[in-house]
Design a protein around this motif. Structure first.
Motif, PDB file in Angstrom:
ATOM      1  N   HIS A 115       0.818  -1.213   0.000  1.00  0.00           N
ATOM      2  CA  HIS A 115       0.000   0.000   0.000  1.00  0.00           C
ATOM      3  C   HIS A 115       0.863   1.280   0.000  1.00  0.00           C
ATOM      4  O   HIS A 115       0.710   2.157  -0.853  1.00  0.00           O
ATOM      5  CB  HIS A 115      -0.919  -0.048   1.223  1.00  0.00           C
ATOM      6  CG  HIS A 115      -1.987   0.982   1.223  1.00  0.00           C
ATOM      7  ND1 HIS A 115      -3.301   0.690   0.955  1.00  0.00           N
ATOM      8  CD2 HIS A 115      -1.951   2.314   1.465  1.00  0.00           C
ATOM      9  CE1 HIS A 115      -4.026   1.799   1.037  1.00  0.00           C
ATOM     10  NE2 HIS A 115      -3.219   2.801   1.350  1.00  0.00           N
ATOM     11  N   HIS A 136       1.811   4.203  -2.780  1.00  0.00           N
ATOM     12  CA  HIS A 136       1.699   5.650  -2.574  1.00  0.00           C
ATOM     13  C   HIS A 136       3.025   6.336  -2.935  1.00  0.00           C
ATOM     14  O   HIS A 136       3.045   7.333  -3.666  1.00  0.00           O
ATOM     15  CB  HIS A 136       1.377   5.955  -1.109  1.00  0.00           C
ATOM     16  CG  HIS A 136      -0.085   5.877  -0.772  1.00  0.00           C
ATOM     17  ND1 HIS A 136      -1.070   6.337  -1.605  1.00  0.00           N
ATOM     18  CD2 HIS A 136      -0.723   5.410   0.335  1.00  0.00           C
ATOM     19  CE1 HIS A 136      -2.257   6.147  -1.030  1.00  0.00           C
ATOM     20  NE2 HIS A 136      -2.071   5.579   0.138  1.00  0.00           N
ATOM     21  N   ASP A 175      -1.335   8.404   5.529  1.00  0.00           N
ATOM     22  CA  ASP A 175      -2.757   8.193   5.234  1.00  0.00           C
ATOM     23  C   ASP A 175      -3.485   7.661   6.466  1.00  0.00           C
ATOM     24  O   ASP A 175      -2.972   7.786   7.584  1.00  0.00           O
ATOM     25  CB  ASP A 175      -2.935   7.272   4.022  1.00  0.00           C
ATOM     26  CG  ASP A 175      -2.512   5.832   4.277  1.00  0.00           C
ATOM     27  OD1 ASP A 175      -2.039   5.525   5.387  1.00  0.00           O
ATOM     28  OD2 ASP A 175      -2.678   5.000   3.366  1.00  0.00           O
ATOM     29  N   ASP A 235      -5.984   6.925  -2.169  1.00  0.00           N
ATOM     30  CA  ASP A 235      -5.853   5.515  -2.536  1.00  0.00           C
ATOM     31  C   ASP A 235      -6.068   5.233  -4.025  1.00  0.00           C
ATOM     32  O   ASP A 235      -5.514   4.270  -4.559  1.00  0.00           O
ATOM     33  CB  ASP A 235      -6.791   4.656  -1.697  1.00  0.00           C
ATOM     34  CG  ASP A 235      -6.192   4.386  -0.329  1.00  0.00           C
ATOM     35  OD1 ASP A 235      -5.033   4.790  -0.103  1.00  0.00           O
ATOM     36  OD2 ASP A 235      -6.874   3.769   0.508  1.00  0.00           O
TER      37      ASP A 235
HETATM   38 FE   LIG Z   1      -3.701   4.899   1.524  1.00  0.00          FE
END
Ligand SMILES: [Fe+2]
Length: 594
Positions: A125, A129, A148, A354
């Motif tokens: 994840h 990013h 995040d 996201d």
């Molecule tokens: Fe995220």
């Protein structure tokens, strides 16, 4: 080589197509399904990307998913077991959804796309990013900050990018999350989590940060910029519907009711709210209290981010910083990072949340995993679906919508400038729709930024939104410094994507009342001739006619809906609102003719 990047099942589902390292198409699923923040499998966005590349899924070399589902499942399992039995409900619900969808992403991709498992890859994840910022940036070398709510386990990272390599050097982990801290206040202030964060940011300038000391009771920052939350005040780690608990409310009082209208002494009571309530002064005071809370969480968020960025600057000695993750959309904080962290330049791409993970994952496969040289730099946000003149014409004709076609661009722009100067509100629909949550002149509602009444007019006619939410200015890049306090404005990429909030120069408050926020700031968009020639041309002409090359730009949507995609969506907005005219490419539809 064609790589399809996908993000879904959490916040904003999206798909991108990369060919030989160049971005061909990118879109969020919500634009097609008309479901805001749609997180379901992005089958429409995928189809759009495949069509844009003229390929079918069997032709793809790789499909990459933006995170590792099993690792995320592991986090949910571990945290829910730790907080059992309070967490039983969240555990049960997670089990159902994860078993049905998320754990079986590879099989799903195989069945939906007919792509064999060996072509399906998984990024992480926060790596997605990080890649979504650094590998889109013009920098050969930069520090990277991702922040995040939460990825698999991680809530923030420090890292560096060099050439096509990305190294994440430190990570912060769940439940210590700046995104979730901000979301707890978003919920407390009566807004929807993952949606209302902008409203908190917009409300903050109406308040004083009186409760900063109380917010610091919830969070502690360490010398290296990392931080920890005092979990005694939160519920998000064991509840699906509550982010904060009674101790939190003990510090800040009763949560704000979601249906409560927001107004203070300084906003006044807008006409479109209807009758002024009997207890107006009392409600003003109560709203002032909530605005003070918004100002306090915003201030602490800025301090935390500046603290992280300062540390990263000291540690890496680098001059440039790439930021990604949902918190990277906090444009007030971004400007403070630029001014105070020591970094000279920032890069943030428009889908920093996201949705952008799909892009980061695809770039990570091409550049880092396969080791191919970087071939892409994101210079603009126009990667969505476009509609050809014949498609627009067919739509208008089929639906018997009176319109005129103005083939000469100069004449078209003159007509639109005339309407803007008459105080009309114009729906502006051109080319490919934008990537990310901001309308940047291809799916925008435009109006005259010089008109002091315009904020109320746009709100009353179309947006019906709270008076504290500012409208943004689009300005010709080379004129930005005349109006805004942002030295070398055209040099800064985040300003292209409305990711900086900067002071409006005080001698221009009166020039630009419709886009100047209560604290004298504006969330500017710098517009470049190379990237958006028609939008640039419009603002240029508006500047020639009025002396002010700035227009008010707000997203083309009705309240609560995603930004429009098709001519039909745009026309629907025109019909359901009091917008005065609609420009679809070279076609003009005037409300008075309908
Ligand atoms: Fe995220």
């Amino acid at each position: 080589m064609d790589i399809l990047g996908i993000s879904c099942y959490y916040h904003d589902a999206a798909a991108v197509l990369l060919r030989d390292g160049q971005l061909l198409a990118a879109a969020e699923e919500e634009r097609f399904t008309r479901k805001k923040h749609d997180y379901d499998f992005p089958k429409n966005a995928i189809q759009f990307c495949l069509d844009a590349g003229g390929v079918c899924s069997a032709d793809l070399d790789y499909v990459v998913f933006f995170e590792k589902p099993f690792r995320k499942f592991d986090r949910i399992l571990a945290t829910t077991l730790q907080t059992y039995p309070q967490s039983w409900k969240v555990f049960r619900e997670s089990m159902i959804t994860w078993m049905l969808d998320k754990l079986w992403v590879a099989s799903k991709l195989e069945s939906h796309l007919g792509v064999p498992k060996e072509k399906v890859l998984f990024s992480e994840h926060h790596l997605s990013h990080a890649a979504s910022a650094f590998l889109c940036s013009p920098f050969d070398e930069a520090a990277i900050l991702t922040v995040d709510g939460v990825g698999e386990w991680v809530t923030g990272t420090y890292g560096t990018g060099r050439g096509n390599e990305i190294r994440l050097t430190k990570q912060m982990e769940f439940p210590h999350s700046l995104g979730l801290l901000y979301s707890a206040f978003t919920a407390f202030l009566g807004f929807e989590v993952n949606e209302g964060e902008y409203k908190v940011m917009g409300m903050a300038p109406y308040g004083q940060p009186r409760y900063v000391d109380k917010v610091w009771k919830l969070v502690r920052q360490n010398d290296d910029g990392s931080f920890s939350l005092d979990m005694d005040y939160f519920s998000f780690h064991h509840s699906t519907d509550r982010t904060f608990n009674g101790r939190f409310a003990g510090l800040f009082g009763e949560p704000r009711h979601p249906k409560m209208l927001f107004f203070t002494e300084s906003t006044g009571f807008p006409k479109y709210f209807g009758e002024r309530p009997a207890d107006y002064p009392g409600l003003c005071r109560l709203n002032q209290h909530y605005a003070d809370i918004a100002a306090s969480i915003q201030r602490v968020t800025e301090e935390l981010l500046v603290g992280m960025a300062k540390h990263l600057h000291k540690q890496t000695g680098l001059k440039r910083l790439c930021i990604a993750g949902g918190v990277g959309l906090n444009s007030v904080a971004n400007s403070r990072i630029l001014c105070e962290s020591g970094f000279e330049e920032l890069y943030i791409q428009p889908a920093a949340g996201d949705g952008g993970g799909a892009l980061g994952a695809a770039l990570w496969v091409y550049n880092t995993l396969l080791g191919k040289p970087r071939a892409f730099r994101m210079e603009h946000a126009y990667w969505g679906r476009a509609y050809s003149p014949s498609e627009v014409s067919a739509f208008l004709t089929k639906n018997n919508i009176p319109h005129c076609l103005i083939e000469d661009d100069d004449k078209l722009l003159d007509r639109v400038v005339e309407r803007l100067m008459q105080g009309k509100v114009v729906g502006w629909f051109q080319g490919r729709f934008e990537w990310g949550p901001r309308a940047l002149g291809n799916r925008s509602i435009l109006a005259d930024a010089r008109n002091p009444e315009m904020k109320d007019i746009v709100n009353a006619k179309i947006k019906f939104r709270e008076p504290y939410r500012p409208f943004a200015p689009s300005v010709l890049a080379e004129c930005a410094e005349r109006y805004f306090d942002l030295p070398h404005a055209s040099h800064h990429y985040p300003a292209r994507y409305m990711l900086f909030v900067v002071p409006v120069k005080s001698d221009h408050y009166a020039t630009l009342p419709a886009i100047t926020h209560v604290d004298g700031t504006g969330r500017l968009q710098t517009v470049f001739r190379d990237q958006s020639p028609r939008y640039y041309g419009l603002i240029e002409r508006f500047g020639e006619a009025t002396g002010v090359p700035v227009v008010l730009n707000t997203s083309f949507n009705l309240k609560g809906e995603p930004i429009v995609n098709t001519p039909a969506n745009a026309f629907n907005t025109l019909s359901k609102s009091e917008m005065d005219c609609l420009v679809l490419g070279n076609f003009l539809v005037e409300k008075t003719n309908l």
